[in-house]
Design an enzyme around this catalytic site. Structure first.
Site, PDB file in Angstrom:
ATOM      1  N   SER A 139       0.875  -1.176   0.000  1.00 31.30           N
ATOM      2  CA  SER A 139       0.000   0.000   0.000  1.00 31.30           C
ATOM      3  C   SER A 139       0.911   1.225   0.000  1.00 31.30           C
ATOM      4  O   SER A 139       1.320   1.707   1.046  1.00 31.30           O
ATOM      5  CB  SER A 139      -0.900   0.005   1.235  1.00 31.30           C
ATOM      6  OG  SER A 139      -1.625  -1.191   1.324  1.00 31.30           O
ATOM      7  N   LYS A 152      -6.773   2.123  -2.839  1.00 30.18           N
ATOM      8  CA  LYS A 152      -6.439   1.374  -1.619  1.00 30.18           C
ATOM      9  C   LYS A 152      -6.424   2.308  -0.396  1.00 30.18           C
ATOM     10  O   LYS A 152      -7.000   1.989   0.651  1.00 30.18           O
ATOM     11  CB  LYS A 152      -5.076   0.700  -1.786  1.00 30.18           C
ATOM     12  CG  LYS A 152      -4.487   0.099  -0.513  1.00 30.18           C
ATOM     13  CD  LYS A 152      -5.325  -1.037   0.025  1.00 30.18           C
ATOM     14  CE  LYS A 152      -4.862  -1.446   1.412  1.00 30.18           C
ATOM     15  NZ  LYS A 152      -5.753  -2.426   2.030  1.00 30.18           N
ATOM     16  N   LYS A 175      -0.328   5.066   8.238  1.00 34.27           N
ATOM     17  CA  LYS A 175       0.333   5.480   6.979  1.00 34.27           C
ATOM     18  C   LYS A 175      -0.675   5.570   5.836  1.00 34.27           C
ATOM     19  O   LYS A 175      -0.695   6.540   5.080  1.00 34.27           O
ATOM     20  CB  LYS A 175       1.435   4.466   6.648  1.00 34.27           C
ATOM     21  CG  LYS A 175       1.976   4.543   5.233  1.00 34.27           C
ATOM     22  CD  LYS A 175       2.303   3.205   4.590  1.00 34.27           C
ATOM     23  CE  LYS A 175       1.236   2.161   4.666  1.00 34.27           C
ATOM     24  NZ  LYS A 175       1.442   0.957   3.857  1.00 34.27           N
TER      25      LYS A 175
HETATM   26  P1  NAD Z   1       4.802  -6.624   7.614  1.00 30.14           P
HETATM   27  O1  NAD Z   1       5.423  -5.536   8.420  1.00 30.14           O
HETATM   28  O2  NAD Z   1       4.255  -7.828   8.291  1.00 30.14           O
HETATM   29  O3  NAD Z   1       5.873  -7.154   6.528  1.00 30.14           O
HETATM   30  C1  NAD Z   1       6.736  -6.311   5.817  1.00 30.14           C
HETATM   31  C2  NAD Z   1       7.972  -7.136   5.463  1.00 30.14           C
HETATM   32  O4  NAD Z   1       8.845  -6.321   4.683  1.00 30.14           O
HETATM   33  C3  NAD Z   1       8.771  -7.588   6.701  1.00 30.14           C
HETATM   34  O5  NAD Z   1       9.003  -8.980   6.638  1.00 30.14           O
HETATM   35  C4  NAD Z   1      10.056  -6.777   6.613  1.00 30.14           C
HETATM   36  O6  NAD Z   1      11.195  -7.458   7.143  1.00 30.14           O
HETATM   37  C5  NAD Z   1      10.183  -6.578   5.105  1.00 30.14           C
HETATM   38  N1  NAD Z   1      11.005  -5.432   4.754  1.00 30.14           N
HETATM   39  C6  NAD Z   1      10.968  -4.170   5.270  1.00 30.14           C
HETATM   40  N2  NAD Z   1      11.907  -3.400   4.666  1.00 30.14           N
HETATM   41  C7  NAD Z   1      12.528  -4.185   3.768  1.00 30.14           C
HETATM   42  C8  NAD Z   1      13.591  -3.975   2.837  1.00 30.14           C
HETATM   43  N3  NAD Z   1      14.207  -2.793   2.730  1.00 30.14           N
HETATM   44  N4  NAD Z   1      13.989  -5.020   2.068  1.00 30.14           N
HETATM   45  C9  NAD Z   1      13.401  -6.240   2.154  1.00 30.14           C
HETATM   46  N5  NAD Z   1      12.400  -6.514   3.035  1.00 30.14           N
HETATM   47  C10 NAD Z   1      11.984  -5.493   3.808  1.00 30.14           C
HETATM   48  O7  NAD Z   1       3.692  -5.926   6.695  1.00 30.14           O
HETATM   49  P2  NAD Z   1       2.415  -6.633   6.010  1.00 30.14           P
HETATM   50  O8  NAD Z   1       1.305  -6.626   6.976  1.00 30.14           O
HETATM   51  O9  NAD Z   1       2.839  -7.874   5.314  1.00 30.14           O
HETATM   52  O10 NAD Z   1       2.067  -5.494   4.930  1.00 30.14           O
HETATM   53  C11 NAD Z   1       2.802  -5.307   3.730  1.00 30.14           C
HETATM   54  C12 NAD Z   1       2.099  -4.235   2.901  1.00 30.14           C
HETATM   55  O11 NAD Z   1       0.765  -4.657   2.636  1.00 30.14           O
HETATM   56  C13 NAD Z   1       1.991  -2.862   3.597  1.00 30.14           C
HETATM   57  O12 NAD Z   1       2.106  -1.849   2.656  1.00 30.14           O
HETATM   58  C14 NAD Z   1       0.584  -2.903   4.204  1.00 30.14           C
HETATM   59  O13 NAD Z   1       0.065  -1.600   4.394  1.00 30.14           O
HETATM   60  C15 NAD Z   1      -0.163  -3.698   3.156  1.00 30.14           C
HETATM   61  N6  NAD Z   1      -1.344  -4.466   3.617  1.00 30.14           N
HETATM   62  C16 NAD Z   1      -1.343  -5.179   4.774  1.00 30.14           C
HETATM   63  C17 NAD Z   1      -2.482  -5.898   5.146  1.00 30.14           C
HETATM   64  C18 NAD Z   1      -2.553  -6.720   6.418  1.00 30.14           C
HETATM   65  O14 NAD Z   1      -3.666  -7.120   6.813  1.00 30.14           O
HETATM   66  N7  NAD Z   1      -1.454  -7.006   7.094  1.00 30.14           N
HETATM   67  C19 NAD Z   1      -3.605  -5.893   4.318  1.00 30.14           C
HETATM   68  C20 NAD Z   1      -3.569  -5.194   3.117  1.00 30.14           C
HETATM   69  C21 NAD Z   1      -2.433  -4.484   2.775  1.00 30.14           C
END
Ligand code: NAD
Length: 304
Positions: free
Chosen positions: A105, A179, A248
């Site tokens: 997102s 989104k 965010k």
């Molecule tokens: P999360 O924090 O669980 O996972 C993010 C991952 O990215 C982590 O494993 C982290 O180590 C990795 N990461 C961070 N910086 C990095 C880098 N520089 N290089 C490589 N890896 C890196 O987040 P999430 O819940 O999986 O969400 C991911 C995206 O999806 C976000 O943008 C969030 O807003 C969106 N989203 C989340 C949900 C939800 O329910 N969790 C639903 C829809 C959308």
């Protein structure tokens, strides 16, 4: 084009893990990468897929790259490297004609800028953020909001299919804009539901009864249906979506509205509440604080 292609997948967090499991289950060949090396290795072993040695390695060996990272700034850094010129990033080694799909997102403004930088290198960018949370990522029933060139999007159909239902929103950035706006509506609904249940309980009503009756009435929303009982009333608050990530998204939604010069009646207030909750609950540091903990913030407010 998807026959025999390699998908590089970066970001193996709450969402990335089940999404890669769905892709692997559908027979796609994956190259995995996360900042957390142990997480990358463990998932590669679990799914019988390869871990990339570095961003450059992933770029050199992928036909399609999917990013599922916290925000657009991280996506840009991963693709273009710290210097922003591609060195040390995925784009530095990615073949011309490769497709990058940002399923994070991210901010649509940044996405459009990134699309221009990548296009100058012959790389196509598509934004495809998702909605439905961890549960629907596991089931492969995510709503996928897609922005980009329809011809490129069409070719991604077999990539999207195991993860959910793609819906073409418009040109590049359209998916990211929708989104953020969707999450504004969702967050406002959750906040209202938490406040209503707290008010009702103080008035002497039973919380579960309040939720049941709202669910049969016009106040029903996604939070009253699938979040209030399992995550708020239970007190677990373990819904899998970080509160800081929601905050965010709300700042992005306000940015989208403000970019048009529009005055908003509610969005600014909702953003302020979530920003303050993020600060008070230390959610930027503690990613285990999930978004339904907005109810814990209301509790803190109540105690002054
Ligand atoms: P999360 O924090 O669980 O996972 C993010 C991952 O990215 C982590 O494993 C982290 O180590 C990795 N990461 C961070 N910086 C990095 C880098 N520089 N290089 C490589 N890896 C890196 O987040 P999430 O819940 O999986 O969400 C991911 C995206 O999806 C976000 O943008 C969030 O807003 C969106 N989203 C989340 C949900 C939800 O329910 N969790 C639903 C829809 C959308």
């Amino acid at each position: 084009m998807t026959e025999g292609l390699t998908i590089g997948f970066i970001g193996l967090g709450n969402m990335g893990r089940p999404m890669t499991a769905r892709l692997a289950g559908a027979g796609h060949r994956l190259l995995l990468l996360d900042l957390d090396r142990a997480r990358t290795e463990a998932l590669a072993t679990e799914l019988g897929q390869q871990a990339a040695a570095s961003l450059s390695d992933l770029g050199a060996r992928s036909d399609v790259v999917i990013t599922m990272l916290p925000d657009g700034r991280t996506v840009r850094k991963v693709l273009l490297g710290e210097s922003g010129d591609g060195t040390g990033g995925v784009a530095g080694t990615l073949a011309k004609d490769a497709i990058v799909v940002d399923m994070s997102s991210s901010s649509p403004v940044g996405t459009r800028e990134l699309g221009e930088v990548l296009a100058a290198r012959g790389i196509r960018l598509v934004d495809a953020p998702v909605s439905g949370g961890v549960r629907r990522a596991v089931d492969g029933t995510l709503a996928i909001m897609v922005g980009g060139d329809p011809e490129v999007v069409e070719r991604l159909a077999p990539v999207f299919a195991p993860m959910g239902k793609p819906m073409l929103a418009g040109g590049l950035g359209a998916g990211h804009a929708i989104k953020a706006l969707n999450n504004y509506v969702s967050a406002a609904g959750l906040l209202a539901a938490c406040e209503a249940v707290r008010a009702g309980a103080r008035f002497g009503l039973e919380p579960a009864t309040i939720v049941d009756i709202i669910n049969a009435s016009t106040g029903v929303n996604n939070s009253t249906l699938v979040k209030m009982k399992p995550f708020v009333l239970s007190g677990s608050y373990a819904d899998g979506f970080g509160l800081a990530l929601m905050a965010k998204d709300l700042r992005t939604a306000l940015e989208v509205a403000q970019a048009t010069g529009m005055e908003t009646a509610l969005a600014g207030t909702v953003v302020e509440v979530w920003n303050e909750a993020e600060r008070r609950l230390d959610a930027a540091q503690d990613t285990s604080v999930h978004h339904t903990a907005i109810d814990r913030y209301l509790d803190l407010l109540g105690r002054g």
